[in-house]
Design an enzyme around this catalytic site. Sequence first.
Site, mmCIF file in Angstrom:
data_model
loop_
_atom_site.group_PDB
_atom_site.id
_atom_site.type_symbol
_atom_site.label_atom_id
_atom_site.label_comp_id
_atom_site.label_asym_id
_atom_site.label_seq_id
_atom_site.Cartn_x
_atom_site.Cartn_y
_atom_site.Cartn_z
ATOM 1 N N ILE A 130 0.844 -1.194 0.000
ATOM 2 C CA ILE A 130 0.000 0.000 0.000
ATOM 3 C C ILE A 130 0.882 1.247 0.000
ATOM 4 C CG2 ILE A 130 -0.212 -0.086 2.536
ATOM 5 C CD1 ILE A 130 -3.064 1.078 2.210
ATOM 6 N N CYS A 131 0.391 2.294 -0.646
ATOM 7 C CA CYS A 131 1.041 3.599 -0.644
ATOM 8 C C CYS A 131 2.458 3.526 -1.204
ATOM 9 C CB CYS A 131 1.016 4.169 0.775
ATOM 10 S SG CYS A 131 1.537 5.894 0.904
ATOM 11 N N GLY A 132 3.440 4.045 -0.486
ATOM 12 C CA GLY A 132 4.801 4.105 -0.985
ATOM 13 C C GLY A 132 5.407 2.771 -1.319
#
Length: 210
Positions: free
Chosen positions: A115-117
Site C-alpha cells: 500500500i502507498c509508498g
Amino acid sequence: MEVTMNSQAPHSAQRPRTVHLAVYDTLADWETGYATAYLARAGHELRTVALTREPVTSVGGVRVQPDLALDELRPEDSELLILPGADLWDTGDSLAPFARAARSFLDAGVPVAAICGATAGLAREGVLDDRAHTSAVSMYLDATGYKGAERYVESDAVTDGDLITAGPTEPVAFAREVLKRMGAFEGEKLDAWYRLFHDSDPTAYEVLAS
C-alpha cells in the site's frame, strides 16, 4: 471500487498461518491496521520483520520491536507479506531489500500486499511491470520509470493473483482485499465488513453477528 483479477484460492491448512508485516522507520501507522487486526482475529499469527532486529519508529511515533530481521525471513515460512507505506520509500533505496523480498515471495507463490509508498518500491523492482495494480495516482508510479503504466488501474484496491495493491487513502479497501485473499471473510460477510468500516452502515452489524 475494487478490482480483482486472476483471483486464487486462499492457502490450504497445511500452509503456515503466519502473516509477516514489514516495519521500518517512518512507516504509515494507519494503512495496515484494519488488515492485521482482523487477520489476527481470524487466527493468523502476526510477526513483524525489519531490516535488522533494532527497534523502528513509525511516522506517528510508535516504537516497534521487530520479531525478526529481513534476512531471516523465508517465503516458505509465511502465508503473506504486508508492505506498508513509509517516507523512506521515496527518499532513497534503503527499503529496496523489502521490494526484492516481495519478488521472491511472489516467485514462490506467496501473496504480497503493498500500500502507498510500497507500491513505488515494487514498481522500481519491476514487480508491477506485468501485473495489474494501483497506487496513490498513476503519476506517482510513472516517476519511478517503471514499465507497467499500461497495467495501472484507477481503483481503490486491486488484486492480481498473489499481489494486492492500494493507495494511501484506502486502508479499508486494502484490508478487504487482504481479508478476502486470506479467507478471513467471504461473501456477504466480507461485503458487510466493508460496509461497516468504509460506509458506517449500521445494517452491517446484523450480518456480521449472524
